[in-house]
Scaffold this motif. Structure first.
Motif, PDB file in Angstrom:
ATOM      1  N   LEU A 305     -36.570 -65.161  13.601  1.00  0.00           N
ATOM      2  CA  LEU A 305     -35.188 -64.865  13.000  1.00  0.00           C
ATOM      3  C   LEU A 305     -34.632 -66.136  12.347  1.00  0.00           C
ATOM      4  O   LEU A 305     -34.436 -67.174  13.182  1.00  0.00           O
ATOM      5  CB  LEU A 305     -34.347 -64.358  14.340  1.00  0.00           C
ATOM      6  CG  LEU A 305     -32.816 -63.766  14.002  1.00  0.00           C
ATOM      7  CD1 LEU A 305     -33.063 -62.558  12.921  1.00  0.00           C
ATOM      8  CD2 LEU A 305     -32.206 -63.415  15.081  1.00  0.00           C
ATOM      9  N   TRP A 334     -29.997 -54.369  15.882  1.00  0.00           N
ATOM     10  CA  TRP A 334     -29.051 -55.293  15.473  1.00  0.00           C
ATOM     11  C   TRP A 334     -29.604 -56.596  16.103  1.00  0.00           C
ATOM     12  O   TRP A 334     -30.009 -56.503  17.313  1.00  0.00           O
ATOM     13  CB  TRP A 334     -27.517 -55.110  15.878  1.00  0.00           C
ATOM     14  CG  TRP A 334     -26.779 -53.949  15.119  1.00  0.00           C
ATOM     15  CD1 TRP A 334     -27.152 -52.777  15.617  1.00  0.00           C
ATOM     16  CD2 TRP A 334     -26.232 -53.839  13.665  1.00  0.00           C
ATOM     17  NE1 TRP A 334     -26.171 -51.912  14.639  1.00  0.00           N
ATOM     18  CE2 TRP A 334     -25.730 -52.862  13.455  1.00  0.00           C
ATOM     19  CE3 TRP A 334     -25.832 -54.968  12.915  1.00  0.00           C
ATOM     20  CZ2 TRP A 334     -24.889 -52.234  12.665  1.00  0.00           C
ATOM     21  CZ3 TRP A 334     -24.927 -54.627  11.771  1.00  0.00           C
ATOM     22  CH2 TRP A 334     -24.464 -53.262  11.816  1.00  0.00           C
ATOM     23  N   SER A 349     -26.956 -59.629  12.393  1.00  0.00           N
ATOM     24  CA  SER A 349     -27.913 -59.184  11.260  1.00  0.00           C
ATOM     25  C   SER A 349     -28.355 -57.730  11.834  1.00  0.00           C
ATOM     26  O   SER A 349     -28.764 -57.688  13.107  1.00  0.00           O
ATOM     27  CB  SER A 349     -29.200 -60.122  11.392  1.00  0.00           C
ATOM     28  OG  SER A 349     -28.793 -61.498  10.823  1.00  0.00           O
ATOM     29  N   ARG A 350     -28.312 -56.865  10.982  1.00  0.00           N
ATOM     30  CA  ARG A 350     -28.814 -55.701  10.985  1.00  0.00           C
ATOM     31  C   ARG A 350     -30.653 -55.749  10.661  1.00  0.00           C
ATOM     32  O   ARG A 350     -30.903 -56.277   9.606  1.00  0.00           O
ATOM     33  CB  ARG A 350     -28.489 -54.434  10.089  1.00  0.00           C
ATOM     34  CG  ARG A 350     -28.573 -53.113  10.320  1.00  0.00           C
ATOM     35  CD  ARG A 350     -27.804 -52.236   9.990  1.00  0.00           C
ATOM     36  NE  ARG A 350     -27.605 -51.937   8.370  1.00  0.00           N
ATOM     37  CZ  ARG A 350     -28.332 -51.290   7.685  1.00  0.00           C
ATOM     38  NH1 ARG A 350     -29.297 -50.433   8.414  1.00  0.00           N
ATOM     39  NH2 ARG A 350     -28.087 -51.172   6.613  1.00  0.00           N
ATOM     40  N   LEU A 351     -31.599 -55.214  11.479  1.00  0.00           N
ATOM     41  CA  LEU A 351     -32.745 -55.500  11.218  1.00  0.00           C
ATOM     42  C   LEU A 351     -33.469 -54.145  10.928  1.00  0.00           C
ATOM     43  O   LEU A 351     -33.049 -53.131  11.433  1.00  0.00           O
ATOM     44  CB  LEU A 351     -33.450 -55.516  12.581  1.00  0.00           C
ATOM     45  CG  LEU A 351     -32.945 -57.166  13.351  1.00  0.00           C
ATOM     46  CD1 LEU A 351     -33.487 -57.632  14.477  1.00  0.00           C
ATOM     47  CD2 LEU A 351     -33.082 -58.138  12.413  1.00  0.00           C
ATOM     48  N   GLU A 357     -37.480 -57.033   9.547  1.00  0.00           N
ATOM     49  CA  GLU A 357     -37.070 -57.618   8.454  1.00  0.00           C
ATOM     50  C   GLU A 357     -35.637 -57.752   8.443  1.00  0.00           C
ATOM     51  O   GLU A 357     -34.989 -56.736   8.918  1.00  0.00           O
ATOM     52  CB  GLU A 357     -37.401 -57.169   7.116  1.00  0.00           C
ATOM     53  CG  GLU A 357     -36.894 -57.694   5.832  1.00  0.00           C
ATOM     54  CD  GLU A 357     -37.150 -56.816   4.595  1.00  0.00           C
ATOM     55  OE1 GLU A 357     -36.787 -57.348   3.656  1.00  0.00           O
ATOM     56  OE2 GLU A 357     -38.051 -56.031   4.908  1.00  0.00           O
ATOM     57  N   VAL A 358     -34.699 -58.777   8.126  1.00  0.00           N
ATOM     58  CA  VAL A 358     -33.232 -58.858   8.329  1.00  0.00           C
ATOM     59  C   VAL A 358     -32.749 -58.174   6.868  1.00  0.00           C
ATOM     60  O   VAL A 358     -33.199 -58.466   5.688  1.00  0.00           O
ATOM     61  CB  VAL A 358     -32.772 -60.209   8.354  1.00  0.00           C
ATOM     62  CG1 VAL A 358     -31.068 -60.203   8.030  1.00  0.00           C
ATOM     63  CG2 VAL A 358     -32.955 -60.939   9.576  1.00  0.00           C
ATOM     64  N   GLN A 360     -29.283 -57.249   6.594  1.00  0.00           N
ATOM     65  CA  GLN A 360     -27.975 -57.869   5.989  1.00  0.00           C
ATOM     66  C   GLN A 360     -27.537 -58.632   7.246  1.00  0.00           C
ATOM     67  O   GLN A 360     -27.832 -58.357   8.218  1.00  0.00           O
ATOM     68  CB  GLN A 360     -26.939 -56.564   5.818  1.00  0.00           C
ATOM     69  CG  GLN A 360     -25.696 -57.027   5.048  1.00  0.00           C
ATOM     70  CD  GLN A 360     -24.932 -56.008   4.545  1.00  0.00           C
ATOM     71  OE1 GLN A 360     -25.247 -54.645   4.885  1.00  0.00           O
ATOM     72  NE2 GLN A 360     -23.769 -56.116   3.982  1.00  0.00           N
ATOM     73  N   THR A 361     -26.744 -59.611   6.797  1.00  0.00           N
ATOM     74  CA  THR A 361     -26.054 -60.451   7.695  1.00  0.00           C
ATOM     75  C   THR A 361     -24.720 -60.884   7.509  1.00  0.00           C
ATOM     76  O   THR A 361     -24.073 -60.879   6.422  1.00  0.00           O
ATOM     77  CB  THR A 361     -26.828 -61.786   7.544  1.00  0.00           C
ATOM     78  OG1 THR A 361     -28.068 -61.616   7.964  1.00  0.00           O
ATOM     79  CG2 THR A 361     -26.285 -62.806   8.549  1.00  0.00           C
TER      80      THR A 361
END
Length: 454
Positions: A305, A334, A349-351, A357-358, A360-361
């Motif tokens: 991360l 998340w 961060s949504r995973l 993979e991230v 959106q943050t």
């Protein structure tokens, strides 16, 4: 006159896990929302009591006790039958010996002077061979007493069953119970379709079990939908590798029927989550997230991360290497953490669950060290202001609008030291680990139901 385009309803989402093990005894059927359909008919939605409500009925308890007694009597009768058959065979095998002894005794009785030393010894040997019959006869007497006792118990059972039958009248109790269970299942399915809402209240804590150390985490699968009833427990926050998997919530409560998973890499903190059959956790002394699949007992993926603090760089207020907190809600998986560029403020961060993979943050602007714990509901991060007694839900960040507000939602921190607090969207409850106690909270959400009309 036009109708309002939106109808606001306070929805009491007192939804319990499928096992329905934890309501307070006074909980019953509750109307939690009402509305009108297009024809003006009243629509009421009901929260059913726990599925074991019928089991708490005195008659149900009586019936269970009667069934146990019947089972005990049946087992006793089986033992008697086997023992009687065995002893009868023994008696039959010694029948010829008894006839010989009886004949010799008659001869000796008719002609005592004719009994010489050799004859006396032979008679004595034959009688000695009959001595094992004595305990058999004693057992027969004991079995006769047991039969009398069993006969009395059967008579009492018949009287109790007649009384229950008269009380219940013409209703088929088991059929009625099955209908109630079916209705509860339908209601639970209906409530799962209600959608998201804003948190407005947290129920009184429901202690499920007291186990483990002061710190830890426990959880069920957060994937929607899921029929997986397993429960996982992870004791401690420092270099742990042992995960206990219980078959059901009942088994977890009793500490039975569990298997052990030994993780290939130790964990840090208590911010673990189970999502779709896999455990997501923070690898010890790193900002790496690991996805461990329970059924294959293997690591499917691990990913760093980027920039996330670890090893007590940016923990919650209670410490415990709680730098990275993984969680799931209705919108997916998340990660809650912070970075040096974010100056120690909470980052969300949504995973992507498969690759980690991230996607959106968001930077919430709330300092993580001032937070006791946090959890996601419907894309909103809720943050407590402490992990100790007197804590409340103090801050909310809405990812759908990238806005925040300060809240004042109290909850009872019964054991005064929360080291894990996570929302389960499938069951709509909060799971907490509180000073060696595994505790649940129901939640109250304010839901906006949009309607249209002329």
């Amino acid at each position: 006159m036009h109708l309002l385009s939106a109808m606001f309803l306070l929805v009491m989402l007192a939804v319990l896990p499928c096992e329905a093990l934890y309501p307070s005894p006074e909980e019953g059927w509750q109307i939690y929302s009402s509305a009108q359909d297009a024809d003006g008919k009243c629509i009421c939605t009901v929260v059913a009591p726990a599925q074991n409500m019928c089991n708490r009925d005195p008659r149900s308890r009586q019936l269970r006790q009667l069934m146990e007694k019947v089972q005990n009597i049946s087992q006793s009768m089986e033992v008697l039958d086997l023992r009687t058959y065995r002893d009868l065979q023994y008696v039959r095998n010694t029948e010829s010996l008894m006839k010989v002894v009886d004949g010799k005794l008659k001869v000796a009785s008719d002609n005592p002077r004719g009994l010489n030393l050799k004859g006396f010894q032979e008679l004595k040997d034959k009688v000695t061979q009959l001595l094992p019959l004595l305990p058999v006869l004693e057992q027969y007497k004991a079995d006769a007493k047991m039969i009398l006792r069993l006969r009395e118990e059967v008579r009492n059972l018949s009287l109790v069953l007649m009384a229950i039958q008269e009380e219940m009248g013409a209703y088929d109790y088991e059929e009625l119970r099955q209908r109630v269970l079916l209705l509860e299942t339908r209601l639970h399915s209906c409530m799962q379709k209600l959608g998201c809402g804003k948190l407005t209240g947290v129920s009184y804590p429901i202690t499920v079990r007291a186990s483990g150390s002061r710190f830890g985490s426990w959880m069920t699968d957060t994937m929607i939908p899921s029929s997986d009833n397993r429960v996982w427990s992870m004791d401690g926050y420092f270099k742990g590798r042992r995960v206990l998997e219980y078959r059901t919530m009942n088994d977890f409560m009793k500490g039975q029927n569990f298997v052990q998973h030994l993780l290939p890499h130790p964990w840090a903190g208590t911010g673990h989550v189970v999502y779709n059959g896999s455990l997501y956790y923070n690898k010890y002394q790193s900002n790496i997230i690991i996805k461990y699949h329970f059924r294959s007992r293997s690591v499917l993926v691990q990913r760093s991360l980027s920039g996330a603090g670890y090893n007590n760089t940016f923990p919650y207020s209670w410490g415990g290497s709680s730098d990275i907190d993984l969680m799931a809600d209705e919108n997916g998986l998340w990660a809650v953490y912070t970075t040096i560029p974010n100056a120690g403020n909470i980052v969300i961060s949504r995973l992507e669950p498969q690759s980690l993979e991230v996607l959106q943050t968001w930077d919430t602007g709330f300092p993580k060290r001032s937070a006791g714990e946090s959890f996601m509901i419907c894309g909103t991060l809720y943050v407590t202001n402490s992990h100790l007694a007197g804590a409340k839900i103090y801050f909310a960040y809405y990812t759908n609008t990238s806005t925040y507000e300060y809240t004042d939602i109290p909850f009872h921190n019964q054991y005064s030291h929360i080291s894990m607090m996570d929302y389960n969207p499938r069951e709509r409850v909060l799971y907490t680990w509180n000073n060696g106690h595994q505790v649940l909270y129901n939640v109250t959400l304010f839901q906006v139901i949009k309607t249209s009309g002329d």
